[in-house]
Scaffold this motif. Sequence first.
Motif, PDB file in Angstrom:
ATOM      1  N   TYR A  52       3.401   1.413  -3.003  1.00 57.01           N
ATOM      2  CA  TYR A  52       2.140   2.157  -3.086  1.00 57.01           C
ATOM      3  C   TYR A  52       1.015   1.236  -3.517  1.00 57.01           C
ATOM      4  CZ  TYR A  52       2.633   2.198  -8.176  1.00 57.01           C
ATOM      5  OH  TYR A  52       2.747   1.824  -9.486  1.00 57.01           O
ATOM      6  N   SER A  53      -0.191   1.756  -3.389  1.00 53.33           N
ATOM      7  CA  SER A  53      -1.381   1.049  -3.844  1.00 53.33           C
ATOM      8  C   SER A  53      -2.209   2.019  -4.669  1.00 53.33           C
ATOM      9  CB  SER A  53      -2.189   0.569  -2.631  1.00 53.33           C
ATOM     10  OG  SER A  53      -3.360  -0.065  -3.039  1.00 53.33           O
ATOM     11  N   LYS A  54      -2.843   1.493  -5.700  1.00 52.77           N
ATOM     12  CA  LYS A  54      -3.648   2.350  -6.574  1.00 52.77           C
ATOM     13  C   LYS A  54      -4.925   1.596  -6.946  1.00 52.77           C
ATOM     14  CE  LYS A  54      -3.000   5.336 -10.570  1.00 52.77           C
ATOM     15  NZ  LYS A  54      -2.107   5.688 -11.669  1.00 52.77           N
ATOM     16  N   LYS A  58      -6.952   4.597  -9.793  1.00 56.75           N
ATOM     17  CA  LYS A  58      -7.364   5.994  -9.608  1.00 56.75           C
ATOM     18  C   LYS A  58      -6.451   6.729  -8.639  1.00 56.75           C
ATOM     19  CE  LYS A  58     -11.937   5.445 -11.228  1.00 56.75           C
ATOM     20  NZ  LYS A  58     -13.038   6.200 -11.596  1.00 56.75           N
ATOM     21  N   VAL A  59      -6.706   6.617  -7.366  1.00 58.39           N
ATOM     22  CA  VAL A  59      -5.998   7.407  -6.363  1.00 58.39           C
ATOM     23  C   VAL A  59      -4.851   6.602  -5.747  1.00 58.39           C
ATOM     24  CG1 VAL A  59      -6.279   8.699  -4.199  1.00 58.39           C
ATOM     25  CG2 VAL A  59      -8.154   8.615  -5.847  1.00 58.39           C
ATOM     26  N   LEU A  60      -3.737   7.270  -5.488  1.00 62.41           N
ATOM     27  CA  LEU A  60      -2.586   6.627  -4.857  1.00 62.41           C
ATOM     28  C   LEU A  60      -2.740   6.625  -3.344  1.00 62.41           C
ATOM     29  CD1 LEU A  60       0.289   8.294  -6.886  1.00 62.41           C
ATOM     30  CD2 LEU A  60      -0.283   5.868  -6.886  1.00 62.41           C
ATOM     31  N   PHE A  61      -2.394   5.487  -2.744  1.00 67.40           N
ATOM     32  CA  PHE A  61      -2.372   5.367  -1.295  1.00 67.40           C
ATOM     33  C   PHE A  61      -1.066   4.704  -0.883  1.00 67.40           C
ATOM     34  CE2 PHE A  61      -6.933   5.403  -2.191  1.00 67.40           C
ATOM     35  CZ  PHE A  61      -7.331   6.436  -1.352  1.00 67.40           C
ATOM     36  N   LYS A  66       4.869   0.384   5.590  1.00 66.20           N
ATOM     37  CA  LYS A  66       5.740   0.039   4.462  1.00 66.20           C
ATOM     38  C   LYS A  66       6.634   1.212   4.087  1.00 66.20           C
ATOM     39  CE  LYS A  66       2.835  -3.494   2.358  1.00 66.20           C
ATOM     40  NZ  LYS A  66       2.058  -3.872   1.162  1.00 66.20           N
ATOM     41  N   ILE A  67       6.084   2.416   4.189  1.00 68.57           N
ATOM     42  CA  ILE A  67       6.880   3.614   3.898  1.00 68.57           C
ATOM     43  C   ILE A  67       7.999   3.754   4.918  1.00 68.57           C
ATOM     44  CG2 ILE A  67       6.844   6.150   3.810  1.00 68.57           C
ATOM     45  CD1 ILE A  67       5.640   4.776   1.330  1.00 68.57           C
ATOM     46  N   ASP A  68       7.686   3.532   6.189  1.00 69.78           N
ATOM     47  CA  ASP A  68       8.715   3.601   7.229  1.00 69.78           C
ATOM     48  C   ASP A  68       9.827   2.591   6.948  1.00 69.78           C
ATOM     49  OD1 ASP A  68       7.350   5.606   8.551  1.00 69.78           O
ATOM     50  OD2 ASP A  68       6.485   4.267  10.061  1.00 69.78           O
ATOM     51  N   ASP A  69       9.441   1.362   6.591  1.00 72.03           N
ATOM     52  CA  ASP A  69      10.441   0.335   6.262  1.00 72.03           C
ATOM     53  C   ASP A  69      11.270   0.762   5.057  1.00 72.03           C
ATOM     54  OD1 ASP A  69       9.552  -1.247   8.351  1.00 72.03           O
ATOM     55  OD2 ASP A  69       8.298  -2.518   7.072  1.00 72.03           O
ATOM     56  N   TRP A  70      10.599   1.304   4.051  1.00 74.11           N
ATOM     57  CA  TRP A  70      11.283   1.751   2.840  1.00 74.11           C
ATOM     58  C   TRP A  70      12.255   2.891   3.166  1.00 74.11           C
ATOM     59  CZ3 TRP A  70      10.832   6.515   0.229  1.00 74.11           C
ATOM     60  CH2 TRP A  70      11.456   6.561  -1.022  1.00 74.11           C
ATOM     61  N   LEU A  71      11.814   3.837   3.993  1.00 76.13           N
ATOM     62  CA  LEU A  71      12.668   4.964   4.353  1.00 76.13           C
ATOM     63  C   LEU A  71      13.920   4.507   5.101  1.00 76.13           C
ATOM     64  CD1 LEU A  71       9.987   7.555   5.533  1.00 76.13           C
ATOM     65  CD2 LEU A  71      11.493   7.780   3.541  1.00 76.13           C
ATOM     66  N   LEU A  72      13.780   3.443   5.887  1.00 77.77           N
ATOM     67  CA  LEU A  72      14.905   2.965   6.695  1.00 77.77           C
ATOM     68  C   LEU A  72      15.717   1.874   6.000  1.00 77.77           C
ATOM     69  CD1 LEU A  72      13.134   2.914  10.166  1.00 77.77           C
ATOM     70  CD2 LEU A  72      14.769   4.594   9.296  1.00 77.77           C
ATOM     71  N   SER A  73      15.300   1.486   4.796  1.00 79.89           N
ATOM     72  CA  SER A  73      16.049   0.455   4.078  1.00 79.89           C
ATOM     73  C   SER A  73      17.373   1.019   3.587  1.00 79.89           C
ATOM     74  CB  SER A  73      15.231  -0.071   2.890  1.00 79.89           C
ATOM     75  OG  SER A  73      15.074   0.939   1.915  1.00 79.89           O
TER      76      SER A  73
END
Length: 96
Positions: A52-54, A58-61, A66-73
Amino acid sequence: MEKNEIILYKLSRIEKYIFGLKEILNVEELSDYTGFKKSYIYKLVHSNLIPYSKPNNKVLFFDRKKIDDWLLSNSSRSLAEIKAQSLELSFKNKKA
């Protein structure tokens, strides 16, 4: 199904498709994209288990790629893949 329900269902599907096209997602969009509850996403962030990035603390993005890679790891191999790798290793050992 009533006409209004069909329209709402189709709009929901279009919205989810659009989230798949966005490169940067916020928590709510990530929740829709992954199906995870927002509370679970915050738990993953708190534990540093999800990329993630913050900016400005303040706000999370989230970067969708990267999420797709993380989900498939940490994926599990199929039985056919395991057998193929086993055969490959046994042939290599016989040549050596």
